[in-house]
Write a protein that holds these residues in place. Structure first.
Motif, mmCIF file in Angstrom:
data_model
loop_
_atom_site.group_PDB
_atom_site.id
_atom_site.type_symbol
_atom_site.label_atom_id
_atom_site.label_comp_id
_atom_site.label_asym_id
_atom_site.label_seq_id
_atom_site.Cartn_x
_atom_site.Cartn_y
_atom_site.Cartn_z
ATOM 1 N N GLN A 248 0.827 -1.209 0.000
ATOM 2 C CA GLN A 248 0.000 0.000 0.000
ATOM 3 C C GLN A 248 0.865 1.264 0.000
ATOM 4 O OE1 GLN A 248 -0.625 -2.867 1.398
ATOM 5 N NE2 GLN A 248 -2.668 -3.022 2.278
ATOM 6 N N LYS A 249 1.973 1.219 0.758
ATOM 7 C CA LYS A 249 2.876 2.374 0.809
ATOM 8 C C LYS A 249 3.492 2.621 -0.576
ATOM 9 C CE LYS A 249 5.494 5.343 3.266
ATOM 10 N NZ LYS A 249 5.003 6.395 4.160
ATOM 11 N N LYS A 250 3.917 1.563 -1.240
ATOM 12 C CA LYS A 250 4.462 1.707 -2.591
ATOM 13 C C LYS A 250 3.426 2.306 -3.537
ATOM 14 C CE LYS A 250 6.626 -1.479 -4.721
ATOM 15 N NZ LYS A 250 6.957 -2.804 -5.293
ATOM 16 N N MET A 251 2.204 1.799 -3.457
ATOM 17 C CA MET A 251 1.157 2.283 -4.341
ATOM 18 C C MET A 251 0.880 3.767 -4.090
ATOM 19 S SD MET A 251 -0.530 0.870 -6.829
ATOM 20 C CE MET A 251 -0.523 -0.876 -6.435
ATOM 21 N N ALA A 252 0.875 4.162 -2.812
ATOM 22 C CA ALA A 252 0.604 5.559 -2.466
ATOM 23 C C ALA A 252 1.712 6.480 -2.971
ATOM 24 C CB ALA A 252 0.447 5.697 -0.958
ATOM 25 N N LYS A 255 2.151 5.102 -7.553
ATOM 26 C CA LYS A 255 1.206 4.628 -8.558
ATOM 27 C C LYS A 255 -0.072 5.444 -8.683
ATOM 28 C CE LYS A 255 3.108 0.931 -10.467
ATOM 29 N NZ LYS A 255 3.271 0.762 -11.914
ATOM 30 N N SER A 256 -0.693 5.814 -7.613
ATOM 31 C CA SER A 256 -1.993 6.481 -7.718
ATOM 32 C C SER A 256 -2.138 7.529 -6.636
ATOM 33 C CB SER A 256 -3.136 5.458 -7.645
ATOM 34 O OG SER A 256 -3.164 4.835 -6.377
ATOM 35 N N ASN A 257 -3.238 8.219 -6.672
ATOM 36 C CA ASN A 257 -3.477 9.351 -5.785
ATOM 37 C C ASN A 257 -4.819 9.132 -5.095
ATOM 38 O OD1 ASN A 257 -3.741 11.877 -4.576
ATOM 39 N ND2 ASN A 257 -4.488 12.843 -6.457
ATOM 40 N N ALA A 258 -4.803 8.471 -3.941
ATOM 41 C CA ALA A 258 -6.057 8.093 -3.285
ATOM 42 C C ALA A 258 -6.040 8.508 -1.818
ATOM 43 C CB ALA A 258 -6.280 6.593 -3.401
ATOM 44 N N ALA A 272 -2.369 2.658 8.962
ATOM 45 C CA ALA A 272 -1.401 3.753 9.041
ATOM 46 C C ALA A 272 -1.960 4.951 8.294
ATOM 47 C CB ALA A 272 -0.047 3.341 8.461
ATOM 48 N N GLN A 273 -1.460 6.102 8.664
ATOM 49 C CA GLN A 273 -1.910 7.341 8.046
ATOM 50 C C GLN A 273 -0.678 8.122 7.592
ATOM 51 O OE1 GLN A 273 -4.346 9.624 10.715
ATOM 52 N NE2 GLN A 273 -5.512 10.596 9.087
ATOM 53 N N MET A 274 -0.776 8.745 6.423
ATOM 54 C CA MET A 274 0.355 9.503 5.900
ATOM 55 C C MET A 274 -0.139 10.744 5.182
ATOM 56 S SD MET A 274 1.468 7.156 2.596
ATOM 57 C CE MET A 274 2.525 8.416 1.882
ATOM 58 N N GLU A 275 0.669 11.763 5.192
ATOM 59 C CA GLU A 275 0.329 12.997 4.493
ATOM 60 C C GLU A 275 0.943 12.984 3.097
ATOM 61 O OE1 GLU A 275 0.710 17.879 4.904
ATOM 62 O OE2 GLU A 275 1.303 16.573 6.562
ATOM 63 N N GLN A 276 0.123 13.194 2.100
ATOM 64 C CA GLN A 276 0.572 13.328 0.717
ATOM 65 C C GLN A 276 0.792 14.814 0.455
ATOM 66 O OE1 GLN A 276 1.344 10.542 -0.724
ATOM 67 N NE2 GLN A 276 -0.424 9.431 -1.504
ATOM 68 N N VAL A 277 1.995 15.279 0.727
ATOM 69 C CA VAL A 277 2.264 16.714 0.710
ATOM 70 C C VAL A 277 1.981 17.325 -0.661
ATOM 71 C CG1 VAL A 277 4.029 18.484 1.056
ATOM 72 C CG2 VAL A 277 3.972 16.466 2.541
ATOM 73 N N SER A 322 -10.927 20.309 7.105
ATOM 74 C CA SER A 322 -9.495 20.128 6.900
ATOM 75 C C SER A 322 -9.237 18.758 6.273
ATOM 76 C CB SER A 322 -8.744 20.243 8.228
ATOM 77 O OG SER A 322 -9.157 19.221 9.112
ATOM 78 N N PRO A 323 -8.126 18.598 5.550
ATOM 79 C CA PRO A 323 -7.833 17.310 4.912
ATOM 80 C C PRO A 323 -7.747 16.160 5.898
ATOM 81 C CG PRO A 323 -6.446 19.022 3.986
ATOM 82 C CD PRO A 323 -7.149 19.634 5.162
ATOM 83 N N GLU A 324 -7.192 16.392 7.090
ATOM 84 C CA GLU A 324 -7.056 15.288 8.045
ATOM 85 C C GLU A 324 -8.388 14.850 8.625
ATOM 86 O OE1 GLU A 324 -5.830 19.004 10.516
ATOM 87 O OE2 GLU A 324 -5.897 18.356 8.410
#
Length: 346
Positions: A248-252, A255-258, A272-277, A322-324
């Motif tokens: 999932q981390k690789k894909m994020a 590969k894609s924008n989800a 897990a949660q991550m910020e797509q800056v 907010s995005p979060e």
């Protein structure tokens, strides 16, 4: 009443149209009659010896050639060209499939991990409790990540001796599950895809459900303009014994924008949660454990049997400021439903 006899003129016309158009379908369309009507006329013309496709000759004899057994090759080429164009359009449309919600109310997607409904160790108490959450709460939509039954094939068919449920009953259980959750999204896993062509899952799902083998990318659009993108798959490429969310981390990242990358398959769970800056949003990475509570495969390989994470609930709040706050995921799905109901009551 006896059928009306066919005149020689009619049969002669039938033969002429067949020679002119090269196929019964094209000839029938040119005459403005049904294909079955033309077929009956042509059959009678052949019986009366009016059809002569040609002859093959040697020095000592000749024989009449039979009518062609298939469409002319030019017709087949045209059909294959048309089929490819339609299939290409179908595949291209899957890049991001669109769902348009009719209100801006928050919604929940309850992602069921691999159920394996016919397995002796399917956790039915937990599964039924989660199905009831879908049925009893407005705004909660059921989604499946695949492997709805064991569906043993080939050499693995011997494993049916180790379970109490027959293959026939397994399909009935799958049908019950699909009807019970009325899925928004239904992914086929490797066990489901072993069925091959004619997969019953295709006709069990209604047209309003997205049903795809292995993976689907879905964009959920709300009237206020907010859009939540979900990339769901039975599994995603990439493996690490230290990180269940490696794929999932690789894909994020590449590969894609989800907003959510979620899978099942491996019978473990993690969030897990991550910020797509660069994208300006926050993404969740998720894996659902599923409902198979114990199996020989895990025992022999020394894998720990986790106790939670059978399903993951994603709450989407299009009114978030907010995005979060736009998307939240819960491994405790009951608490997640309470949170959703709170947001919908505001």
């Amino acid at each position: 009443m006896a059928p009306k006899p066919m005149s020689d003129d009619l049969l002669t016309q039938t033969v002429a149209m067949m020679k002119a158009h090269g196929s019964q379908k094209a000839a029938a369309e040119a005459l403005g009659v049904s294909r079955s009507t033309f077929r009956g006329r042509f059959r009678r013309a052949v019986e009366k010896g009016l059809w002569n496709e040609g002859t093959a000759e040697t020095e000592t004899y000749s024989r009449a050639l039979l009518p062609p057994s298939d469409e002319p090759i030019e017709t087949i080429v045209e059909q294959l060209t048309s089929r490819f164009e339609k299939r290409k359009q179908h595949i291209d449309a899957k890049a991001w499939q669109r769902i348009r919600m009719k209100s801006d109310e928050p919604i929940g997607l309850l992602w069921f991990g691999d159920p394996h409904l016919d397995d002796n160790f399917c956790d039915w108490p937990t599964l039924r409790r989660h199905v009831e959450l879908v049925q009893e709460n407005d705004g909660v939509y059921g989604c499946g990540l695949g492997d709805y039954q064991n569906n043993w094939v080939g050499r693995l068919s011997r494993l049916y001796a180790e379970q109490d449920t027959s293959h026939e009953t397994a399909w009935r259980l799958v049908e019950w599950f699909v009807k019970a959750i009325n899925p928004l999204i239904l992914i086929g896993g490797n066990h489901d895809m072993w069925t091959g062509s004619g997969d019953p899952l295709k006709w069990m799902t209604e047209p309003h459900s997205i049903n795809e083998d292995w993976a689907a990318k879905v964009a959920i659009k709300f009237p206020n303009g907010q859009e939540c993108k979900v990339h769901a798959a039975h599994d995603m490429p990439g493996h690490s014994q230290w990180n269940p969310l490696h794929g999932q981390k690789k894909m994020a990242m590449f590969k894609s924008n989800a907003h959510l990358y979620i899978a099942g398959h491996k019978h473990n769970w993690e969030l897990a949660q991550m910020e797509q800056v660069d994208e300006g949003h926050v993404s969740w990475l998720a894996r659902a454990r599923g409902y198979k509570s114990s199996d020989t495969y895990a025992l022999v390989r020394g894998y720990d049997e986790q106790n939670y994470g059978q399903a993951i609930l994603q709450v989407i709040n299009p009114k978030a400021e907010s995005p979060e706050g736009f998307s939240h995921c819960f491994v405790d799905v009951e608490t997640g439903v309470e949170f959703l109901n709170f947001l919908r009551s505001k």
